[in-house]
Design a protein around this motif. Structure first.
Motif, short mmCIF file in Angstrom:
data_model
loop_
_atom_site.label_atom_id
_atom_site.label_comp_id
_atom_site.label_asym_id
_atom_site.label_seq_id
_atom_site.Cartn_x
_atom_site.Cartn_y
_atom_site.Cartn_z
N SER A 28 0.83 -1.20 0.00
CA SER A 28 0.00 0.00 0.00
C SER A 28 0.86 1.25 0.00
N TRP A 29 2.17 1.10 -0.31
CA TRP A 29 3.10 2.21 -0.32
C TRP A 29 3.62 2.44 -1.73
N ARG A 30 4.03 3.67 -2.01
CA ARG A 30 4.58 4.00 -3.32
C ARG A 30 5.79 4.91 -3.17
N VAL A 31 6.64 4.89 -4.18
CA VAL A 31 7.82 5.74 -4.23
C VAL A 31 7.68 6.70 -5.40
N ASP A 32 7.85 8.01 -5.14
CA ASP A 32 7.80 9.03 -6.18
C ASP A 32 9.12 9.79 -6.19
N THR A 33 9.59 10.11 -7.38
CA THR A 33 10.80 10.92 -7.50
C THR A 33 10.54 12.33 -6.99
N GLY A 34 11.44 12.82 -6.17
CA GLY A 34 11.31 14.16 -5.60
C GLY A 34 12.23 15.16 -6.28
N ALA A 35 12.40 16.28 -5.63
CA ALA A 35 13.27 17.34 -6.16
C ALA A 35 14.73 16.94 -6.01
N ARG A 36 15.59 17.69 -6.65
CA ARG A 36 17.02 17.44 -6.55
C ARG A 36 17.66 18.34 -5.48
N LEU A 37 18.67 17.80 -4.83
CA LEU A 37 19.42 18.57 -3.85
C LEU A 37 20.28 19.61 -4.55
N ALA A 38 20.71 20.59 -3.78
CA ALA A 38 21.65 21.58 -4.33
C ALA A 38 23.02 20.95 -4.58
N THR A 39 23.36 19.90 -3.80
CA THR A 39 24.66 19.24 -3.89
C THR A 39 24.47 17.73 -3.81
N PRO A 40 25.09 16.95 -4.69
CA PRO A 40 25.04 15.49 -4.51
C PRO A 40 25.64 15.11 -3.16
N ARG A 41 25.08 14.09 -2.53
CA ARG A 41 25.57 13.71 -1.19
C ARG A 41 25.45 12.20 -0.98
N ALA A 42 26.43 11.65 -0.27
CA ALA A 42 26.37 10.29 0.26
C ALA A 42 27.14 10.28 1.56
N ALA A 43 26.80 9.36 2.47
CA ALA A 43 27.40 9.31 3.80
C ALA A 43 27.25 10.65 4.51
N HIS A 44 26.11 11.28 4.27
CA HIS A 44 25.76 12.54 4.91
C HIS A 44 24.82 12.26 6.08
N GLN A 45 24.27 13.31 6.69
CA GLN A 45 23.27 13.15 7.74
C GLN A 45 22.04 14.00 7.40
N ALA A 46 20.87 13.48 7.76
CA ALA A 46 19.61 14.20 7.56
C ALA A 46 18.89 14.27 8.91
N THR A 47 18.56 15.48 9.35
CA THR A 47 17.94 15.69 10.66
C THR A 47 16.70 16.54 10.49
#
Length: 369
Positions: A28-47
């Protein structure tokens, strides 16, 4: 930083084959593409802050997961728009971050691109700026940072340098870091979750090169010490853990030897009443490097992304995870999952099998009936 160095740090991702999982059930869940970040990121943190604003800090932005970023940005969870904020005082990747009781965000440790750092700073949402703090007692990357029920934040373990896990721990309180009792076992790339009584469960992690542990221990804020508890049934490294609404903790996926070739799809459930781990619901895909890529919704579902081309959701009482409808766009390592107020979740960044970070975001939500 060269790929060889990143591999030693655990930030390189290599595609791996795995045994096919059972066919997923309807979701009952779906995934939609969202907006793009200002900077590509990996191994970052989201709070997550108030009003569905999500603060993204640091990470790596270029090929081979280099350089380490000083940049940060705010994402509005209501419309996906990225908003600029002042840079951090220190570039950092594989760091830790947590929201404080007063609404600020503590950012600590990580890899600067040249060394592991003890530097820490706080982000003030009102000014959208970072302020430096006194350093931690130890330089550490790949540590856990867990808010405590009575205020303060526990920083546990991590690595002082490549393959040098730490047993030390400290608490951030009254604008400074205070050493507390050491863990019973040094560990990095581990997981932690706060229990209903305010104690903190710490489990698994790297204990030596290509060696993970199944051990677990509990930090008690009253005594400021760690005590051993029952071990997990599976050794795990670079796994995820989330606190369930019934007071238990789910430990998710990872690798038994910190190796991309041996991802696992199993979960376990820790019950604080017994101090034991028991088998949990199975994932459809084995996953690894998902330390910040799992979250719990207000209804108690567990949502897991990262290291597979889809998102999986578990509902309380279900025997297994199911796949959300729609792809995530690739098997991305070290992405993040952040719950939003309306029950949706924001997935950001990560890097692909060629170690190229992405600026893409996705929104996971309930599908319309």
């Amino acid at each position: 930083m060269p790929l060889r160095t990143l591999s030693r740090l655990g930030l390189a991702c290599v595609a791996a084959s795995a045994v096919a999982a059972p066919a997923p059930l309807a979701s009952s869940w779906r995934v939609d593409t969202g907006a793009r970040l200002a900077t590509p990121r990996a191994a970052h943190q989201a709070t997550r802050l108030d009003s569905d604003l999500v603060l993204l800090t640091g990470g790596c932005s270029g090929a081979s997961c280099s350089p380490a970023e000083r940049s940060a940005e705010l994402i509005d969870g209501r419309n996906g728009r990225s908003m600029p904020v002042a840079d951090m005082r220190v570039a950092r990747v594989a760091h830790a971050a947590a929201r404080l009781d007063d609404g600020r965000v503590l950012v600590a440790g990580g890899w600067t691109g040249a060394a592991t750092t003890a530097a820490a700073e706080v982000f003030d949402p009102s000014s959208r700026r970072f302020t430096a703090l006194a350093d931690m007692g130890s330089a550490r990357m790949d540590a856990t940072l867990t808010p405590l029920a009575g205020g303060g934040v526990l920083i546990a373990g991590g690595a002082a340098a490549t393959n040098r896990p730490l047993a030390s721990a400290e608490v951030f309180e009254q604008e400074r870091f205070v050493a507390v009792g050491a863990m019973r076992e040094a560990r990095a790339h581990h997981a932690a979750a706060r229990l209903p009584d305010g104690r903190v469960l710490v489990m698994g992690g790297l204990v030596a090169r290509n060696a993970a542990t199944a051990s677990a221990e509990i930090y008690d804020p009253r005594t400021r010490t760690f005590t051993a508890t029952g071990a997990m049934q599976q050794r795990r490294c670079k796994h995820a853990a989330v606190a369930l609404q019934d007071g238990r903790v789910m430990v998710i996926a990872g690798s038994p030897d910190c190796n991309e070739q041996r991802r696992i799809a199993q979960t376990e459930i820790f019950d604080p009443r017994t101090g034991e781990f028991t088998p949990g619901p199975a994932l459809q895909n084995p996953r690894y490097k998902i330390v910040s890529a799992a979250a719990v919704t207000p209804q108690g579902e567990v949502v897991v992304a990262g290291d597979a081309s889809d998102v999986e959701v578990w509902s309380p009482g279900a025997a297994a995870f199911v796949k959300a409808r729609g792809p995530i766009g690739g098997a991305l390592a070290f992405s993040t999952v952040t719950p939003l107020s309306g029950g949706a979740l924001l997935v950001t960044g990560g890097y692909d099998a060629d170690i190229r970070p992405t600026a893409q975001t996705w929104v996971v939500s309930r599908a319309a009936r």
